[in-house]
Design a protein around this motif. Structure first.
Motif, PDB file in Angstrom:
ATOM      1  N   LEU A 200       0.870  -1.215   0.026  1.00 53.45           N
ATOM      2  CA  LEU A 200      -0.044   0.087  -0.006  1.00 53.45           C
ATOM      3  C   LEU A 200       0.781   1.180   0.066  1.00 53.45           C
ATOM      4  O   LEU A 200       0.739   2.382  -0.662  1.00 53.45           O
ATOM      5  CB  LEU A 200      -0.804   0.001   1.233  1.00 53.45           C
ATOM      6  CG  LEU A 200      -2.029   1.199   1.378  1.00 53.45           C
ATOM      7  CD1 LEU A 200      -2.707   1.185   0.271  1.00 53.45           C
ATOM      8  CD2 LEU A 200      -2.460   1.111   2.696  1.00 53.45           C
TER       9      LEU A 200
ATOM     10  N   TRP B 172       2.250   1.934  -3.493  1.00 56.04           N
ATOM     11  CA  TRP B 172       1.152   2.513  -4.412  1.00 56.04           C
ATOM     12  C   TRP B 172       0.952   4.006  -4.004  1.00 56.04           C
ATOM     13  O   TRP B 172       0.736   4.629  -4.904  1.00 56.04           O
ATOM     14  CB  TRP B 172      -0.134   1.654  -4.095  1.00 56.04           C
ATOM     15  CG  TRP B 172      -1.197   2.154  -4.741  1.00 56.04           C
ATOM     16  CD1 TRP B 172      -1.469   2.388  -6.196  1.00 56.04           C
ATOM     17  CD2 TRP B 172      -2.587   2.756  -4.133  1.00 56.04           C
ATOM     18  NE1 TRP B 172      -2.887   2.740  -6.179  1.00 56.04           N
ATOM     19  CE2 TRP B 172      -3.385   2.920  -5.127  1.00 56.04           C
ATOM     20  CE3 TRP B 172      -2.938   2.908  -2.997  1.00 56.04           C
ATOM     21  CZ2 TRP B 172      -4.610   3.649  -5.057  1.00 56.04           C
ATOM     22  CZ3 TRP B 172      -4.123   3.472  -2.585  1.00 56.04           C
ATOM     23  CH2 TRP B 172      -5.086   3.852  -3.662  1.00 56.04           C
TER      24      TRP B 172
ATOM     25  N   VAL C 282      -3.710  -3.158  -4.578  1.00 57.20           N
ATOM     26  CA  VAL C 282      -5.199  -2.767  -4.074  1.00 57.20           C
ATOM     27  C   VAL C 282      -5.837  -3.217  -5.110  1.00 57.20           C
ATOM     28  O   VAL C 282      -5.729  -3.602  -6.553  1.00 57.20           O
ATOM     29  CB  VAL C 282      -5.036  -0.965  -4.051  1.00 57.20           C
ATOM     30  CG1 VAL C 282      -4.308  -0.670  -2.951  1.00 57.20           C
ATOM     31  CG2 VAL C 282      -4.746  -0.446  -5.257  1.00 57.20           C
TER      32      VAL C 282
ATOM     33  N   HIS D 131      -7.025   1.265  -7.759  1.00 60.07           N
ATOM     34  CA  HIS D 131      -6.038   1.344  -8.544  1.00 60.07           C
ATOM     35  C   HIS D 131      -6.319   2.424  -9.606  1.00 60.07           C
ATOM     36  O   HIS D 131      -5.746   3.552  -9.962  1.00 60.07           O
ATOM     37  CB  HIS D 131      -5.569   0.155  -9.064  1.00 60.07           C
ATOM     38  CG  HIS D 131      -4.245   0.588 -10.170  1.00 60.07           C
ATOM     39  ND1 HIS D 131      -2.942   0.500  -9.408  1.00 60.07           N
ATOM     40  CD2 HIS D 131      -4.177   0.644 -11.278  1.00 60.07           C
ATOM     41  CE1 HIS D 131      -1.996   0.587 -10.525  1.00 60.07           C
ATOM     42  NE2 HIS D 131      -2.726   0.607 -11.636  1.00 60.07           N
TER      43      HIS D 131
ATOM     44  N   CYS E  49      -8.565   0.388   1.971  1.00 55.79           N
ATOM     45  CA  CYS E  49      -7.332  -0.081   1.475  1.00 55.79           C
ATOM     46  C   CYS E  49      -6.472  -0.525   2.606  1.00 55.79           C
ATOM     47  O   CYS E  49      -5.529  -1.435   2.323  1.00 55.79           O
ATOM     48  CB  CYS E  49      -6.625   0.763   0.581  1.00 55.79           C
ATOM     49  SG  CYS E  49      -7.320   1.444  -1.045  1.00 55.79           S
TER      50      CYS E  49
ATOM     51  N   ASN F  19      -6.041  -5.459   3.314  1.00 57.06           N
ATOM     52  CA  ASN F  19      -6.266  -6.379   2.094  1.00 57.06           C
ATOM     53  C   ASN F  19      -6.811  -7.741   2.317  1.00 57.06           C
ATOM     54  O   ASN F  19      -6.044  -8.405   2.826  1.00 57.06           O
ATOM     55  CB  ASN F  19      -4.785  -6.604   1.026  1.00 57.06           C
ATOM     56  CG  ASN F  19      -4.985  -7.025  -0.279  1.00 57.06           C
ATOM     57  OD1 ASN F  19      -5.561  -7.831  -0.567  1.00 57.06           O
ATOM     58  ND2 ASN F  19      -4.502  -6.192  -1.251  1.00 57.06           N
TER      59      ASN F  19
END
Length: 314
Positions: A95, A98, A152, A157, A251, A254
């Motif tokens: 995460l 990202w 994610v 995303h 998020c 997961n």
């Protein structure tokens, strides 16, 4: 009895409070650059990546694991709890990567039209370099966890793709703080905890030290923007920040981690969502941020309702 300021009085107070930061933006950036020169780390050389995992140690403090103190947790073996913590540590690192990739693009957009010789832009570029190192550090940590990289959901995303393309300047810095401050709170609990793997503690220590500068930079800029941006942009920031909080809260867990440690995904997700302990952890992690956002006028109107729906605001 103390009177509650009206919206115009509150806006005037914000303007008064922001005049100092507006004048010393360059001084703040200069101090952050000096701190970066003294207190930056190279994870490749600072951390012992070749050391084997320590038997019986956690990859996250157990209190930060999503199922902690649920009926399901109480029925799990110690080995299964440790395994879940390992997978959730990898999911949080995923995460973080990202989010940092989004953040780097937001920062590049922010400085695109600004003076390249200013301290403000130099510090933004320094932060981008920090985030590059952090993303590589998190990727190596995932490898050491010996787990998948947890991406994610596809819709989240794609929402990230939209955010980094159309976000306003105050919206970008609000999203930056949302991603940084909750993870920072968790990591401040992790790096001094001797129950946790030495490598994980080292990773979180580096991240906490360097993220403290990033948070200062983002807070100063968001405070300025919430005074100087046009009213429509301020209102859009309040709304977009609320939507971002709702997505980010989802998020943080997961659900694929449950599959990979042999738990029923649907039951585990339900228990994590119903957990009073988990709700308290998330709200505690967001408290410093929500107090700040409330103070500068971000948590108003429909955006505040979205924050409450996210579970990050009591």
């Amino acid at each position: 009895m103390t009177s509650v300021p009206t919206a115009p009085e509150h806006d005037f107070r914000l303007l008064h409070d922001a005049l100092g930061p507006l004048r010393d933006r360059e001084q703040v950036a200069k101090r952050l650059l000096e701190s970066s020169a003294k207190h930056s780390f190279d994870p490749e050389t600072e951390l012992d990546w070749d050391a084997p995992p320590e038997e019986g140690k956690w990859f996250l403090p157990p209190e930060l694991v999503s199922l902690y103190d649920t009926p399901l947790w109480r029925g799990m073996s110690e080995e299964q709890r440790l395994d879940l913590a390992r997978h959730e540590a990898a999911a949080l690192a995923s995460l973080g990567i990202w989010f940092e990739i989004i953040l780097m693009q937001l920062l590049v957009r922010h400085v695109y039209d600004k003076s390249v010789t200013s301290h403000h832009v130099r510090y933004a570029l320094t932060e981008i370099a920090d985030e590059c190192r952090h993303s590589m550090m998190f990727a190596r940590l995932i490898e050491k966890c010996e787990t998948p990289a947890y991406r994610v959901r596809r819709d989240h995303h794609n929402l990230g793709r939209v955010l980094k393309t159309v976000s306003t300047t105050p919206g970008s810095f609000a999203a930056t703080l949302l991603g940084e401050e909750i993870l920072d709170w968790m990591q401040r609990l992790t790096f001094p905890d001797e129950r946790v793997q030495t490598l994980v503690r080292g990773v979180t220590r580096i991240h906490v030290v360097e993220e403290a500068r990033h948070v200062r930079y983002a807070r100063e800029e968001l405070r300025r923007q919430m005074v100087t941006a046009p009213r429509w942009e301020q209102e859009l920031t309040r709304l977009s920040c609320g939507h971002a909080a709702r997505v980010f809260a989802v998020c943080f867990v997961n659900p694929r981690v449950y599959d990979n440690v042999g738990l029923d995904r649907r039951g585990a997700v339900a228990q994590a969502r119903a957990s009073g302990h988990r709700r308290e952890v998330m709200q505690s992690g967001a408290k410093r941020l929500t107090d700040f956002l409330d103070d500068i006028g971000v948590l108003r109107g429909p955006g505040r309702a979205l924050w409450k729906r996210s579970g990050l605001l009591a």
